[in-house]
Design a protein around this motif. Structure first.
Motif, short mmCIF file in Angstrom:
data_model
loop_
_atom_site.label_atom_id
_atom_site.label_comp_id
_atom_site.label_asym_id
_atom_site.label_seq_id
_atom_site.Cartn_x
_atom_site.Cartn_y
_atom_site.Cartn_z
N THR A 1 0.87 -1.17 0.00
CA THR A 1 0.00 0.00 0.00
C THR A 1 0.91 1.22 0.00
O THR A 1 2.05 1.16 0.48
CB THR A 1 -0.91 0.03 1.25
OG1 THR A 1 -1.64 1.27 1.26
CG2 THR A 1 -0.09 -0.02 2.54
N GLN B 1 -0.10 3.92 1.49
CA GLN B 1 -0.50 4.68 2.69
C GLN B 1 0.34 4.24 3.89
O GLN B 1 0.78 3.10 3.95
CB GLN B 1 -1.99 4.41 3.00
CG GLN B 1 -2.94 4.84 1.87
CD GLN B 1 -2.71 6.29 1.47
OE1 GLN B 1 -2.71 7.19 2.31
NE2 GLN B 1 -2.43 6.51 0.19
N SER C 1 -5.54 0.05 8.33
CA SER C 1 -4.60 0.42 7.25
C SER C 1 -3.77 -0.79 6.84
O SER C 1 -3.41 -0.94 5.67
CB SER C 1 -3.70 1.59 7.67
OG SER C 1 -3.18 1.42 8.96
#
Ligand code: KE4
Length: 440
Positions: A372, A374, A381
């Motif tokens: 990811t 992020q 997350s």
């Protein structure tokens, strides 16, 4: 250097056959779910032996190992000092069900090394340690509710199998059947690195919370470091409300620093649970804390906890050898930190310079790659990362002779046995694999 698939890696025919045989008599063919490769598909590798940073499967294939038995192997597999200690111990017998000097020696080492521990009880697993610590917290506070964090994993005791991480998260039952709602109802779930989510639970359950149990560095949602002030905030909340703060250091203990995360971050828990490194690969767990708290444990006090093989002579011999070696060779931690910094540079370059959508988290000798872009700061997350990419990455690395945890919700472990050449090889292989994964 491009790392092509190792032509020498034979098909794992013996592992496949053994898995088929194992499934006939063992649930899922394994004695712990995450070993079954359920999260990445395919059949698990059956291991024949290990030494240093290498494991060999029963087909004769060698792998650079980053699982390290899920954490115990900080010195590397089959360390001569640990092996010699166990060989000396077994010459005297395997178990007596009576107190032995080795248990006292290991307890004294724990008290010396772990800042907050004055008295410690040895058990056989991390699960026993966390289960017992929670019982102690409930007894001392006369309260029943426990706060844990989504994606936190503290073993398989009923009260912790609620929104659990690690293997529970990969088989889609973070809250296991068989845990009665009457039990699960006493388990409150907050968000990691999110103090307001904890404060809200305290406000809604005033004077009913016995303890907060936290992985001071999360390792069961992948590696997620504590945000600035997070652990300090938990400490302040527990002090203010009379709840006990339990640091589950089964994974971080003796690993992220000699005295664990509580030494690294300078936050003092009321109780600490330990395991993995503490047994050097043999079954040892432990829980400890202040003299006042631990004197509530039978037979000093009324809080019952017991175990036929607790403090087993072979396991304590391995634990003493491991902790003593770590105490006498602090350079082990410096070596591992240098390797970790190499990993930081390599993974961050793959993200920044080569544009791969990945985030790398690390604390000391435990780290994780998340697919990811992020930041990964909590369960949500971590769970949002690309699992298909992880699966392809896992198999690509395995085919290049690099053995990673078969789940995106685990960490890779560095050890004293890993070398700079191992890290270079791993990063070269990763570059090769990621080119494949993200070209398709
Ligand atoms: P054991 O009962 O497996 O010895 O310890 C449970 C436990 C408690 N607390 C933490 C922070 C842990 O990480 C663990 C166990 N860790 C997993 C790996 N993430 C063990 C691997 C497995 O379940 O097979």
């Amino acid at each position: 250097m491009s790392v092509t698939k190792q032509e020498t890696l034979q098909q794992r025919v013996n592992s496949d056959r053994m898995f088929e045989r194992a499934r006939r008599t063992i649930p899922g063919g394994v004695n712990s779910p995450v070993r079954a490769f359920g999260s990445v598909g395919g059949n698990p590798v059956f291991v024949a032996r290990a030494a240093g940073a290498t494991i060999w499967d029963i087909d004769g294939n060698a792998y650079l190992d980053y699982v390290g038995s899920w954490g115990p192997m900080i010195l590397g597999h089959n360390h001569p000092t640990v092996r010699a200690a166990v060989e000396r111990a077994i010459a005297n017998g395997t178990s007596f069900g009576a107190p032995t000097e080795a248990e006292v020696e290991l307890a004294e080492l724990v008290v010396e090394i772990v800042p907050s521990v004055e008295v410690v009880r040895l058990v056989n697993s991390g699960t026993e340690a966390t289960m017992s610590a929670a019982r102690l917290a409930r007894a001392v506070t006369d309260r029943s509710k426990v706060i844990k964090f989504r994606g936190g994993y503290h073993g398989h005791a009923d009260i912790f199998l609620v929104e659990a991480g690690s293997g529970a998260a990969t088989i889609g039952v973070p809250s296991s059947p068989g845990v009665p709602s009457s039990t699960a109802g006493d388990t409150l779930v907050a968000e990691y690195n999110n103090l307001p989510s904890v404060e809200r639970l305290f406000d809604a359950n005033r004077d009913a919370i016995a303890c907060v149990i936290v992985e001071p560095v999360a390792g069961n949602m992948g590696c997620v470091p504590p945000a600035e002030g997070f652990l300090e905030g938990l400490r302040e909340l527990c002090t203010r409300t009379g709840a006990l703060l339990i640091f589950d250091e089964v994974m971080t203990g003796f690993r992220v620093a000699p005295g664990g995360a509580q030494q690294l971050f300078g936050v003092t828990p009321d109780l600490t649970t330990m395991g993995k490194v503490l047994g050097g690969g043999l079954p040892v767990g432990a829980y400890g804390g202040s003299e006042y708290l631990m004197r509530h444990i039978a037979p000093d006090g009324p809080v019952y906890q017991a175990g036929t093989l607790s403090g087993n002579p072979l396991a304590t011999a391995a634990g003493i050898a491991t902790l003593t070696h770590l105490r006498e060779h602090p350079e082990v931690y410096e070596h591992i930190e240098r390797l970790g910094e190499m990993m930081d540079r390599g993974w961050n370059a793959l993200a920044r310079d080569e544009g791969y959508p990945l985030t790398w988290n690390r604390v000391g000798s435990m780290g994780s790659v998340f697919f990811t872009t992020q930041p990964v700061v909590d369960w949500n997350s971590a769970a949002a990362a690309n699992r298909d990419a992880f699966t392809q990455y896992f198999w690509g690395m395995l085919e290049r002779g690099i053995y990673l945890a078969p789940s995106p919700f685990e960490v890779l472990f560095l050890s004293a046995a890993h070398t700079e050449a191992d890290i270079d090889r791993t990063l070269d292989a990763a570059r090769d694999v990621l080119a494949e994964v993200f070209s398709s």
